[in-house]
Design a protein around this motif. Sequence first.
Motif, PDB file in Angstrom:
ATOM      1  N   VAL A 756       0.864  -1.173   0.000  1.00  0.00           N
ATOM      2  CA  VAL A 756       0.000   0.000   0.000  1.00  0.00           C
ATOM      3  C   VAL A 756       0.903   1.225   0.000  1.00  0.00           C
ATOM      4  N   VAL A 757       0.676   2.127  -0.926  1.00  0.00           N
ATOM      5  CA  VAL A 757       1.492   3.335  -1.061  1.00  0.00           C
ATOM      6  C   VAL A 757       0.577   4.551  -1.006  1.00  0.00           C
ATOM      7  N   ALA A 758       0.994   5.580  -0.272  1.00  0.00           N
ATOM      8  CA  ALA A 758       0.199   6.805  -0.138  1.00  0.00           C
ATOM      9  C   ALA A 758       0.966   8.000  -0.695  1.00  0.00           C
ATOM     10  N   ASP A 759       0.228   8.957  -1.283  1.00  0.00           N
ATOM     11  CA  ASP A 759       0.787  10.192  -1.825  1.00  0.00           C
ATOM     12  C   ASP A 759      -0.005  11.373  -1.271  1.00  0.00           C
ATOM     13  N   ASN A 776       5.376  11.632  -3.101  1.00  0.00           N
ATOM     14  CA  ASN A 776       4.964  10.279  -3.455  1.00  0.00           C
ATOM     15  C   ASN A 776       5.534   9.278  -2.468  1.00  0.00           C
ATOM     16  N   ASN A 777       4.767   8.221  -2.208  1.00  0.00           N
ATOM     17  CA  ASN A 777       5.197   7.189  -1.254  1.00  0.00           C
ATOM     18  C   ASN A 777       5.576   7.827   0.085  1.00  0.00           C
ATOM     19  N   VAL A 778       4.608   8.511   0.671  1.00  0.00           N
ATOM     20  CA  VAL A 778       4.826   9.309   1.882  1.00  0.00           C
ATOM     21  C   VAL A 778       5.488   8.500   2.982  1.00  0.00           C
ATOM     22  N   ASN A 800       9.684  10.298  -2.447  1.00  0.00           N
ATOM     23  CA  ASN A 800      10.291  11.322  -3.293  1.00  0.00           C
ATOM     24  C   ASN A 800       9.342  12.498  -3.398  1.00  0.00           C
ATOM     25  N   TYR A 801       9.867  13.629  -3.854  1.00  0.00           N
ATOM     26  CA  TYR A 801       9.033  14.823  -3.969  1.00  0.00           C
ATOM     27  C   TYR A 801       9.168  15.432  -5.350  1.00  0.00           C
ATOM     28  N   LEU A 802       8.142  16.191  -5.739  1.00  0.00           N
ATOM     29  CA  LEU A 802       8.143  16.961  -6.974  1.00  0.00           C
ATOM     30  C   LEU A 802       7.569  18.343  -6.690  1.00  0.00           C
ATOM     31  N   LEU A 803       8.226  19.373  -7.160  1.00  0.00           N
ATOM     32  CA  LEU A 803       7.767  20.751  -7.001  1.00  0.00           C
ATOM     33  C   LEU A 803       7.698  21.387  -8.373  1.00  0.00           C
TER      34      LEU A 803
END
Length: 809
Positions: A756-759, A776-778, A800-803
């Motif tokens: 289970v993956v959460a964003d 992503n993948n908190v 990981n993060y995206l801005l």
Amino acid sequence: MKTYTFLYLLLVFNLSLLSAQSTSIRGKIVDSDGIPLFGATVMLSENTGTTADYDGNYSFSNVASGEYILKVSFLGFEPQQKKVSLNGQKELQFNFTLNPSSEQLQEVEITGRSEKSYKNNVTFAATKTATAIKDIPQAVSYVTKEVFADQQAYRVNDVIKNISGVNMYSYYDDFTFRGFRSGATYINGLRVVGLFGPEPLLANIERVEVIKGPASAMFGNSIPGGVMNRVTKKPLAQDRKAINFTVGSYNTLRTTADFTGPINEKKTLLYRLNLAYENSDSFRNLQEKKSYVIAPSISFLPTEKTRINFDLVITNFDGKLDRGQPIFGATSGSDIYSTPVSFAIGQTSDFHKTDVVYSTLSLNHKFTDNLSFNASYIKYVAQEDLEEHRTSNQFALDANGNPIPTLMGMQVISRKGQTIADNLSSYFVYKANTGALAHKIVAGFDYNEQKQPIGNAQSFARGYLLQGGGASSSAADFANFLRDDAGNPVPNVPHFDLQNPTYNVARLSDYIFINSPSDPTKYYSYGIYIQDQIKWNKFQLLLGGRQEYYNDISNFDQPDEQTTTQSKFLPRVGLVYSASEAINIYGTYTESFQPQGVAALNNPQAGGPFDPVNAYMFETGAKGEFFNKRLAANLAVYYIENNNILVNANDTTNPDLLRQRGQEQSKGIELDVNGRILPNLSITANYAYNEATITESDNPDEIGTRKENAPLHQGGIFGKYTFNGENLKGIGLTLGSNFVGKRNTLEPTLQLPSYVVADAGVSYNVDKFNIRFLVNNVFDKTHWVGGYSYTRLYPGTPRNYLLSVGYTF
């Protein structure tokens, strides 16, 4: 003087009277989701008109008293009009909500989708005509560009989690649909080259849609699980321009631009230009990449009866081919955590370069209100330049020929080649009535060709060195292998130490290569089909049939050229019943067809002849639209049976011997939800229960086994909430999660664990700026999205993060 004064006062009086009798008209134009329709046309009279601004607002001033017909139109939507009576009112307001139109002139997708929503209303690929998804008697799932943006997705693999019953098989353009591994690739409903390599970018893609189950009646030879179609962005009749910049984890740098609008005042010539560039690393060792997309598109609408569109897409990828994560071998236990997920096999000097160029030309001409002709053609050229150190799919051998579970056998492949695809789809659409029955008849011809010309070649370095010189991969030469001081065979390409990995600039001159020029190949297929969509009261019946011919050419363009032909008739029957204004119930029966490869058919050692792979499906379900048609929900229950699957017989005396495994079955339930619950709350959700098993086989151990990379349960949800209050206006919150159950691999003793993956993310809109931040993948869940065996597993990305920062103008 008195005369001048009198005339002046008379003029002022008349102007005042005229002013008192004139009226201002204003209003706002939105779609069914409440999204402003920038560029919508508003006509007050034949010679008086205006267009809606960026916020959907329009206005007329100083309108004289009288009777008017206020008409509003926008490409892709049903026009509306209102009768307006003006009797000297100071100001009147008339707002319009336009509904998408599925009865557009175009039967091929020539002009773009104007909506800005998670919900899509119409598909062209499922029936060859512009048909509301709700009226199609087969499950059709999709992901729109609005979901791409909110999830900051950049590649196709980033978005398939939003589609029920679709699961990744590997890092490549490689999936399972309802338990069956994907086959051909489609763009705008046309078959192209399936690239087993870089994932396609989304910068020029309007939506990704999956037509579930056998689709051979529309597309010819295809897998029974479904087909994925990528719809490219088309020009719009209103000006829209947007640029976006993104940074993120693993040195990610991305930029995209999207420009569209009319070229001339009459809006008969429209353009669109999509650009994208990426330069990034990966959580996987050595997996840096650079890629770009240049995608211009032109739509020409010379008359109300004719529309033409031309797309050109140029893509480039420069990186490495990620063959996955190896773990310790089975003799050491099946510990999937024995190596880190960042672990990759390869060398620093490896590379993988691909150039793909394709162009599409589409035509729609309407002879009468009831008869139209439609044609689409695509030319697709893919070039590849590859050099890689990769696993040989087995572990190193010790002095006794036993595998060493921590040393990976290696091989080097150097490959250059080109593949060319041509696809033509042409058909007539005729609309007629017979009594109470309304018909929409489609009759057409498709042609598909794919070839690899002379000049494709590859070379291999593999196996073990021989005592007398040379190298061999044959177990029969084991006694003649050159030995090291410990008595172990000396590999041609050094083994990869899973406990102490090293990466170098490889010297190919150190290896013994075997050249393997590729024989030129070609196959072509063509089909003739007819389909009738019949409507009567609350019922819609779809009847269709296709005669498909598949021709595979061995020794293409050589004196001993040989053609093998396989054919099949493919029926399709579906029924839709409108149970209420909001809900349709449907049922369908359809078949699929996959020809056997010419190598298997023409090889006497293979044991043929073999029947083609064929499948059939029964499906029933319900489709509904809720919350004032803002939200769509699709429920499907299906059963698929696939027969004549060809596999290796594993006969030690004849390695070429094949057998037809018998039968596979897939049955399950799927649910997809897309759209808006509230004007400021968007959601996409899905769930799939899929039981895909081997049901008949000559090998008793296979019977009852679940198919590879086919989870029993999977699903996900993603939503965005935008605040409307004055203090928080413009702030949006996104939250999502997806789960995938346990999956088998090609190794009977290796199973991928469930996950289970959460964003989560936040965005802010101010004026024309948009800022998005997404994690992503908190919870940093270690997981695997697919895999083959101990030598090749495909882990998911850690936290990981995206801005991103975007500007629309």
